[in-house]
Design a protein around this motif. Structure first.
Motif, short mmCIF file in Angstrom:
data_model
loop_
_atom_site.label_atom_id
_atom_site.label_comp_id
_atom_site.label_asym_id
_atom_site.label_seq_id
_atom_site.Cartn_x
_atom_site.Cartn_y
_atom_site.Cartn_z
N MET A 173 0.83 -1.20 0.00
CA MET A 173 0.00 0.00 0.00
C MET A 173 0.87 1.25 0.00
O MET A 173 0.59 2.20 -0.73
CB MET A 173 -0.94 0.00 1.21
CG MET A 173 -1.98 -1.10 1.15
SD MET A 173 -3.27 -1.02 2.42
CE MET A 173 -2.37 -0.85 3.94
N ARG A 174 1.91 1.26 0.83
CA ARG A 174 2.80 2.43 0.87
C ARG A 174 3.51 2.64 -0.46
O ARG A 174 3.66 3.76 -0.93
CB ARG A 174 3.81 2.30 2.02
CG ARG A 174 3.24 2.72 3.35
CD ARG A 174 4.29 2.76 4.44
NE ARG A 174 4.60 1.45 4.98
CZ ARG A 174 3.93 0.85 5.96
NH1 ARG A 174 2.90 1.46 6.52
NH2 ARG A 174 4.28 -0.32 6.38
N LEU A 175 3.94 1.55 -1.07
CA LEU A 175 4.63 1.64 -2.36
C LEU A 175 3.70 2.24 -3.43
O LEU A 175 4.10 3.14 -4.17
CB LEU A 175 5.13 0.26 -2.79
CG LEU A 175 5.97 0.20 -4.05
CD1 LEU A 175 7.25 1.03 -3.88
CD2 LEU A 175 6.33 -1.24 -4.37
N ALA A 176 2.47 1.75 -3.48
CA ALA A 176 1.51 2.29 -4.45
C ALA A 176 1.22 3.76 -4.16
O ALA A 176 1.13 4.58 -5.08
CB ALA A 176 0.22 1.47 -4.43
N SER A 177 1.07 4.10 -2.90
CA SER A 177 0.78 5.49 -2.53
C SER A 177 1.96 6.41 -2.81
O SER A 177 1.77 7.58 -3.14
CB SER A 177 0.43 5.58 -1.04
OG SER A 177 -0.78 4.93 -0.79
N LEU A 178 3.16 5.88 -2.67
CA LEU A 178 4.36 6.68 -2.90
C LEU A 178 4.45 7.16 -4.35
O LEU A 178 5.03 8.20 -4.62
CB LEU A 178 5.60 5.86 -2.53
CG LEU A 178 6.90 6.62 -2.32
CD1 LEU A 178 6.72 7.75 -1.31
CD2 LEU A 178 7.99 5.68 -1.86
N GLU A 179 3.83 6.44 -5.26
CA GLU A 179 3.79 6.87 -6.66
C GLU A 179 2.93 8.13 -6.83
O GLU A 179 3.07 8.84 -7.81
CB GLU A 179 3.25 5.75 -7.55
CG GLU A 179 4.18 4.55 -7.62
CD GLU A 179 3.60 3.41 -8.44
OE1 GLU A 179 2.52 3.59 -9.05
OE2 GLU A 179 4.21 2.34 -8.45
N ALA A 207 3.35 9.37 1.58
CA ALA A 207 3.02 7.97 1.84
C ALA A 207 3.99 7.34 2.84
O ALA A 207 3.62 6.42 3.57
CB ALA A 207 3.03 7.17 0.54
N VAL A 208 5.22 7.84 2.90
CA VAL A 208 6.20 7.27 3.83
C VAL A 208 5.82 7.53 5.28
O VAL A 208 6.37 6.90 6.19
CB VAL A 208 7.63 7.79 3.56
CG1 VAL A 208 8.09 7.42 2.17
CG2 VAL A 208 7.72 9.29 3.78
N ARG A 213 -9.04 4.45 -1.22
CA ARG A 213 -9.20 3.88 -2.56
C ARG A 213 -7.86 3.47 -3.15
O ARG A 213 -7.70 2.35 -3.65
CB ARG A 213 -9.92 4.89 -3.47
CG ARG A 213 -10.24 4.38 -4.85
CD ARG A 213 -11.10 5.37 -5.66
NE ARG A 213 -10.72 6.77 -5.53
CZ ARG A 213 -11.33 7.66 -4.73
NH1 ARG A 213 -12.34 7.30 -3.99
NH2 ARG A 213 -10.91 8.91 -4.68
N GLU A 214 -6.87 4.35 -3.07
CA GLU A 214 -5.55 4.04 -3.63
C GLU A 214 -4.91 2.84 -2.94
O GLU A 214 -4.36 1.95 -3.60
CB GLU A 214 -4.63 5.26 -3.51
CG GLU A 214 -5.02 6.41 -4.42
CD GLU A 214 -4.27 7.70 -4.13
OE1 GLU A 214 -3.45 7.75 -3.18
OE2 GLU A 214 -4.52 8.69 -4.85
N ALA A 262 -4.50 -1.22 -4.39
CA ALA A 262 -3.16 -1.81 -4.52
C ALA A 262 -3.12 -3.27 -4.05
O ALA A 262 -2.25 -4.03 -4.48
CB ALA A 262 -2.15 -0.98 -3.74
N ILE A 263 -4.05 -3.65 -3.18
CA ILE A 263 -4.00 -5.00 -2.59
C ILE A 263 -5.25 -5.83 -2.85
O ILE A 263 -5.29 -7.02 -2.55
CB ILE A 263 -3.77 -4.93 -1.06
CG1 ILE A 263 -4.90 -4.15 -0.38
CG2 ILE A 263 -2.41 -4.33 -0.76
CD1 ILE A 263 -4.96 -4.30 1.12
N LEU A 264 -6.27 -5.21 -3.41
CA LEU A 264 -7.58 -5.85 -3.55
C LEU A 264 -7.50 -7.20 -4.26
O LEU A 264 -8.14 -8.17 -3.84
CB LEU A 264 -8.54 -4.92 -4.28
CG LEU A 264 -10.02 -5.09 -4.04
CD1 LEU A 264 -10.36 -4.97 -2.57
CD2 LEU A 264 -10.80 -4.06 -4.83
#
Length: 161
Positions: free
Chosen positions: A99-105, A110-111, A136-137, A141-143
């Motif tokens: 989730m953090r990786l996807a949000s970091l984009e 996100a960090v 949502r983001e 990412a994991i759904l």
């Protein structure tokens, strides 16, 4: 059909000063994996209340998946990860990492997420951020891996390609 519990930790939401849009977003998204909302609660940002509610959802409501929203930031009352850690038996670090990786984009902030994921009995608990957009983001990412995770955890195996 997966039994889903949604837990919103928000002082303002609990007092009726803010609409629970993040919880509604979760309820909408989990239908894409065959999730059925069994219980949905808005509670204050209090460690003991969060802990007690998570335990009840796992042990009495017997949901397969609990998705929390709120309380994962740096504010003094943001204690959802600590309450979650107090009830889980096994941590699942890859879920919040993804989730953090996807949000970091999308944002450098996100960090700062302190989300936790783990297992209590046969229930998977995942902390999500508090905003509908971040929910949502992160959930998107994991759904697609959640059905497989829940099949293994609950020993209800489906067909795998």
């Amino acid at each position: 059909m997966w039994r889903v519990g949604i837990l919103t930790a928000s002082d303002k939401g609990y007092r009726g000063e803010r609409e629970d849009r993040s919880g509604r977003e979760i309820a909408t998204l989990v239908t894409r994996i065959g999730g059925e909302r069994i219980v949905h609660e808005v509670i204050p940002d209090e460690w003991a209340v969060i802990r007690r509610t998570l335990i009840r959802m796992c042990d009495q409501e017997q949901v397969d998946l609990i998705l929390t929203t709120g309380g994962t930031g740096f504010a003094p009352r943001d204690v959802t990860p600590e309450a979650t850690r107090s009830v889980i038996e096994r941590e699942v670090p890859g879920i919040p990492e993804a989730m953090r990786l996807a949000s970091l984009e999308k944002t450098k902030f996100a960090v700062l997420s302190r989300s936790v994921a783990g297992i209590r009995g046969s229930t998977l608990i995942i902390n999500l951020p508090g905003s509908p957009k971040a929910v949502r983001e992160c959930l998107e990412a994991i759904l697609d891996v959640l059905p497989h995770a829940l099949e293994i955890l609950t020993e209800r195996f489906g067909d795998h390609d």
